[in-house]
Design an enzyme around this catalytic site. Structure first.
Site, mmCIF file in Angstrom:
data_model
loop_
_atom_site.group_PDB
_atom_site.id
_atom_site.type_symbol
_atom_site.label_atom_id
_atom_site.label_comp_id
_atom_site.label_asym_id
_atom_site.label_seq_id
_atom_site.Cartn_x
_atom_site.Cartn_y
_atom_site.Cartn_z
ATOM 1 N N MET A 1 -23.620 5.190 8.002
ATOM 2 C CA MET A 1 -23.604 3.788 8.401
ATOM 3 C C MET A 1 -24.591 3.026 7.520
ATOM 4 O O MET A 1 -25.755 2.809 7.876
ATOM 5 C CB MET A 1 -23.962 3.673 9.893
ATOM 6 C CG MET A 1 -24.055 2.243 10.398
ATOM 7 S SD MET A 1 -22.569 1.292 10.074
ATOM 8 C CE MET A 1 -23.260 -0.342 9.851
ATOM 9 N N ASP B 1 0.831 -1.210 0.000
ATOM 10 C CA ASP B 1 0.000 0.000 0.000
ATOM 11 C C ASP B 1 0.865 1.260 0.000
ATOM 12 O O ASP B 1 0.543 2.250 0.644
ATOM 13 C CB ASP B 1 -0.972 -0.001 1.203
ATOM 14 C CG ASP B 1 -1.968 1.152 1.169
ATOM 15 O OD1 ASP B 1 -2.199 1.716 0.083
ATOM 16 O OD2 ASP B 1 -2.513 1.485 2.245
ATOM 17 N N CYS C 1 -13.558 1.765 10.289
ATOM 18 C CA CYS C 1 -14.104 3.009 10.838
ATOM 19 C C CYS C 1 -14.176 2.977 12.369
ATOM 20 O O CYS C 1 -13.835 3.959 13.020
ATOM 21 C CB CYS C 1 -15.502 3.274 10.294
ATOM 22 S SG CYS C 1 -15.512 3.762 8.565
HETATM 23 CA CA CA Z 1 -4.234 2.842 -0.136
#
Ligand code: CA
Length: 737
Positions: A696, A342, A657
């Site tokens: 949500m 990443d 989250c």
């Molecule tokens: Ca990413």
């Protein structure tokens, strides 16, 4: 254990919020009173800036005309009224409550006496830059459930202002042109190639040479990256550049895709999307009429799944230079060939003129996630420097002959889980750095923030990795992440935050300030000899640019990510910043001691716009300390196996989250503190989208009703563990397995 939660970064979406403590809904934020109060006082030329004005920004140092102040995006202001001598008298001039407690990430634009900026849910505001009075506001009415498609909350990093218009990209993928004087919509286009995929826009558009440039995000879920240029006047598409190749059975969209496709081997990356999203940095270079794209990570993250035959996987993790008029590629430089971690290269790109090895060069500067600071020649992309600016373990160095990093084979995680630095939050993320060209120094909000990387169990057992259209598709084993962390805690590198004054040519630190929490704000520097930064502890600090000494501090009571800006009107210099944390660090969640003095956890995540001047006397209301008591849990009836199953689902879908191990970081509801009333509708929230308007959304496409019940068991069990630990009656373990 204190390090356990202070890690990781950006990750996906989540389940569950609860009614009583839920943040404002999309519709409640931004009040009706803010809307459209434009009258005859507004100049007809409001927001009228053009290429010439931005090119000549040095002649109007009081303004902040474009995203990084000028086209060079150095974020270094020539203003000097606020300086080492006067900063002691800096005080709050005014503030504005933004009616949000989600992260604010934007850089405001200041043109003449108007400040234009964006807040959560892609809302846009124009305010009087002297008084804070709202001139107009605009709400694009992003559907609340679109929040589920965002890796890193409902954030927006800013607008562009150009020729009397204000441009904003919305979370749900639209590019909107507003009248700068009134905030009314002039045109709007859908930038998405596939609205069923989890695309989002959080980055600021850039405008130059009659065109608006915009990218998008979504690589964690599985999308294909691209950037589009639109005619600034009409909104018509001018060109589109894909950053990774698509389905090989289809024709290449443009010639560069043929080159890229040769570097992808085996697998079926196009089903996952491939990644390469350009979600942050797009910089226009008037010297070459070039647009530089900062290109993101691969999708999935793991290259053995994404491209099992190897290859560099162009143009992942690259800086790509395009002709601004045609979108054809001039050159590229790939920071992380075959990205496996990443390691986006979307971090802010700055342009400068620097003497390198005795020769003046037009250079491009970037500190991407992978931990090396790159200095490239803008003319041809030649690599001039690649020095590490933080702790880097995935590679030993960059080979300056080949331009390629030399990977550390001992940290190959395909066979065995490994702690790696940097982790997915990067050694530096999107929080802006600044460039002090005169001093030859960059100021970087850097971090050492590891992740334990391990391949998906499904992949390891079957060699098959099936795309999950409704969740993250990283190829890593996030369901067992807390177990991996706990099992390997002894080897975890300590997470740390820094503000660094770094010489990109020598690779040496001029000075370093260590900050207890790793996830801090962007940077502004100025000719007044100061470096401003807001941090996780809620302190906005002015550092002496020569030695890092803190000369002034202001307690905002809220953790910050956004970069400060500065401007001057009628002889008064101002410093401004938006407050509120979250973003990519929602997954990391609540830090454990000794990093406990996190402002947004201690108080609240107050979304505000703050403006300071010398002699300012305004005061913020002193907040009450948040009640963080965890209620006694009932219905603790589940078996360990049920709780363990819930733990895996939770970390696959909710943790991004609501936080690792059900410890929220302060801006998203902490599920350990749900009311009994919320507990009774838990499955309705997760399955039916009872709180979709808040962001949500329903998750019934990826977790069954039974899975949801397991998640609920796990949430209750974790809450009880932490309640007992707080009462001195438990061990505070983080896992059930
Ligand atoms: Ca990413």
């Amino acid at each position: 254990m204190n390090k356990v939660l202070a890690l990781l970064g950006a990750l996906v979406l989540a389940v569950i919020a609860y009614t009583a403590l839920s943040p404002q809904s999309a519709n409640e934020e931004g009040t009706a009173a803010d809307v459209a109060t434009v009258g005859s006082a507004v100049e007809p030329t409001m927001g009228f800036i053009d290429d010439e004005r931005i090119k000549n920004a040095a002649s109007e140092p009081g303004n902040w005309l474009s995203f990084g102040r000028t086209y060079e995006e150095q974020r270094h202001s020539p203003l000097t009224q606020i300086n080492k001598e006067t900063v002691g008298q800096l005080g709050l001039a005014w503030y504005k409550d933004m009616n949000t407690n989600r992260a604010q990430e934007a850089t405001p634009i200041v043109v003449d006496d108007t400040m234009f900026f964006s807040s959560t849910w892609s809302k846009v505001f124009a305010v009087d830059a002297i008084t804070g009075e709202t001139k107009w506001s605009y709400d694009p009415e992003v559907p609340g459930e679109w929040a589920r498609k965002a890796c890193c909350d409902v954030v927006n990093r800013g607008v562009a202002v150009y020729k009397g218009r204000v441009y904003v990209g919305t979370l749900d993928g639209r590019l909107v042109a507003l009248d700068a004087a009134t905030g009314s919509v002039v045109w709007e286009v859908d930038t998405l190639i596939d609205r069923t995929r989890f695309y989002t826009i959080t980055g600021a558009p850039r405008v130059a040479n009659g065109k608006v440039f915009i990218g998008n995000g979504g690589a964690e879920f599985g999308v294909r990256g691209y950037v589009t240029a639109y005619d600034a006047e009409s909104g018509e598409e001018v060109w589109r550049f894909f950053t990774v190749p698509g389905d090989p059975s289809l024709p290449f969209e443009h010639p560069e895709m043929e080159l890229a496709a040769e570097t992808w081997k085996g697998g079926s990356w196009w089903e996952f999307g491939g990644g390469g999203t350009v979600w942050n940095s797009i910089v226009y270079d008037p010297d070459f009429n070039t647009v530089y794209l900062g290109v993101g990570n691969g999708s999935p993250w793991t290259r053995v799944i994404r491209s099992p035959g190897g290859g560099d996987n162009l143009f992942l993790s690259s800086i790509v230079a395009l002709d601004a008029d045609t979108g054809s590629m001039k050159w590229y430089y790939q920071t992380t060939p075959g990205d496996n971690w990443d390691y986006t290269a979307v971090q802010y790109i700055a342009l400068a003129d620097m003497e390198v090895d005795g020769e003046m060069r037009k250079v491009l500067l970037q500190a991407p996630k992978n931990g090396f600071f790159y200095v490239l020649d803008r003319a041809d992309g030649q690599l001039l420097r690649a020095n590490p600016y933080a702790t880097v373990t995935w590679a030993s160095h960059v080979d300056m002959e080949t331009g390629r990093p030399v990977e550390n084979p001992e940290l190959d995680y395909e066979q065995q889980e490994q702690w790696v630095l940097p982790g997915p939050l990067g050694a530096h993320n999107w929080q802006a750095m600044s460039v002090d060209e005169e001093a030859g120094v960059v100021y970087i909000p850097a971090q050492d923030n590891p992740l334990i990387y391990g391949l998906s169990e499904d992949w390891k057992q079957s060699g098959i990795y099936k795309r999950n259209p409704g969740g993250w598709n990283t190829g890593l084993e996030f369901g067992r992440i807390t177990q991996l962390v706990v099992d390997n805690i002894a080897d975890q590198p300590t997470p740390k935050g820094y503000l660094k004054a770094f010489d990109p040519l020598t690779g040496k630190d001029k000075w370093v300030v260590e900050i207890p929490h790793y996830w801090n704000g962007g940077v502004l520097s100025s000719a007044g000899g100061l470096v401003f930064q807001g941090d996780a502890l809620g302190m906005l600090t002015a550092y002496d640019k020569d030695n890092g000494e803190a000369l002034w501090q202001f307690n905002t009571y809220t953790s910050m990510l956004a970069p400060p800006i500065t401007y001057e009107i009628d002889g008064t210099q101002y410093v401004s910043i938006l407050t509120g944390t979250g973003g990519g660090d929602l997954f990391g969640g609540e830090p454990l001691p000794p990093v406990s003095e996190h402002a947004s956890l201690t108080y609240n995540n107050y979304g505000r716009l703050l403006v300071f001047k010398v002699g300012g006397t305004e005061e913020l209301p002193v907040p009450t300390v948040r009640d963080r008591t965890i209620p006694v849990q009932t219905n603790l009836t589940a078996s360990n196996d049920q709780i363990a199953a819930g733990e895996r689902h939770y970390h696959n879908y909710c943790a991004v989250c609501h936080g690792l191990a059900v410890r929220s970081g302060g801006s998203i509801p902490d599920l350990r503190r749900m009311s009994e009333g919320t507990h009774t509708v838990f499955n309705q929230i997760v399955q039916d989208g009872l709180l979709a308007a808040n962001g949500m959304a329903a998750f019934n496409d990826v977790v069954s009703d039974e899975d949801t019940t397991m998640i609920h068991h796990y949430v209750r069990a974790r809450a009880e563990q932490d309640r007992l630990a707080a009462a001195g009656e438990g061990g505070g373990q983080l896992t059930w397995q």
